[in-house]
Scaffold this active site. Structure first.
Site, PDB file in Angstrom:
ATOM      1  N   TYR A  73      -1.638  -0.194  10.337  1.00  0.00           N
ATOM      2  CA  TYR A  73      -1.784  -0.641   8.952  1.00  0.00           C
ATOM      3  C   TYR A  73      -0.550  -0.244   8.134  1.00  0.00           C
ATOM      4  CZ  TYR A  73      -3.621  -1.093   4.223  1.00  0.00           C
ATOM      5  OH  TYR A  73      -3.795  -1.429   2.910  1.00  0.00           O
ATOM      6  N   SER A  89       0.851  -1.189   0.000  1.00  0.00           N
ATOM      7  CA  SER A  89       0.000   0.000   0.000  1.00  0.00           C
ATOM      8  C   SER A  89       0.882   1.231   0.000  1.00  0.00           C
ATOM      9  CB  SER A  89      -0.878   0.008   1.254  1.00  0.00           C
ATOM     10  OG  SER A  89      -1.552   1.245   1.394  1.00  0.00           O
TER      11      SER A  89
END
Length: 169
Positions: free
Chosen positions: A28, A15
């Site tokens: 995250y 990501s």
């Protein structure tokens, strides 16, 4: 396995949050940064075996992720991208043996700014939304990233195998 056959490719989907960090997403972002470093280390380990490693770095993907966490994605920009677009990038990474693919391709720019000028990046991120957007040099050229906020040169040497490519183009 792949090494015994002397061919194959592993694709990791990380990501942009793992490249630059994102406000409100520390855990995250850290897991995606760890995945990215694992992919890089694995690429070093399998070099010369016929096995390749790719990393696909998407932005926000239009999935139930945000709703399930209890805090919907509320930004107008960047707009979430369809999961099918990320799937196409994975296929392109496999078919063209690309080490790094950003989806959408414009994410290379904030990633580059983050890596080349982290202080400037932090200033821009604070002004335009607080999210993060680091670049990966092409063809094995090293990049110096600072591990200390506010420093433009620093302690870490980052590298990615192969050219930074985007979405199979």
């Amino acid at each position: 396995g792949m090494i015994q056959r002397g061919r194959g490719r592993v694709v990791f989907v990380s990501s942009i949050a793992g490249v630059t960090g994102v406000s409100g997403e520390a855990v995250y972002a850290a897991t995606k940064a760890g995945l990215s470093t694992f992919a890089e280390s694995l690429a070093y380990e399998v070099r010369g075996t016929g096995v390749g490693v790719s990393e696909v770095v998407p932005g926000v993907i239009d999935t139930p992720f945000f709703g399930r966490r209890g805090r919907p994605y509320g930004r107008k920009w960047p707009a979430p991208i369809p999961p099918e677009r990320v799937a196409k990038a994975v296929i392109a990474a496999l078919e063209h043996e690309r080490a790094l693919v950003y989806v959408p391709c414009w994410l290379r720019l904030p990633a580059w700014i983050h890596g080349a000028a982290p202080g400037t990046f932090r200033t821009l991120a604070a002004r335009f939304g607080g999210s993060g957007l680091g670049i990966v040099p092409s063809r094995g050229r090293p990049e110096i990233r600072s591990a200390v906020p506010g420093r433009s040169r620093g302690d870490g040497l980052a590298w990615r195998a192969g050219a930074a490519r985007s979405e199979g183009r």
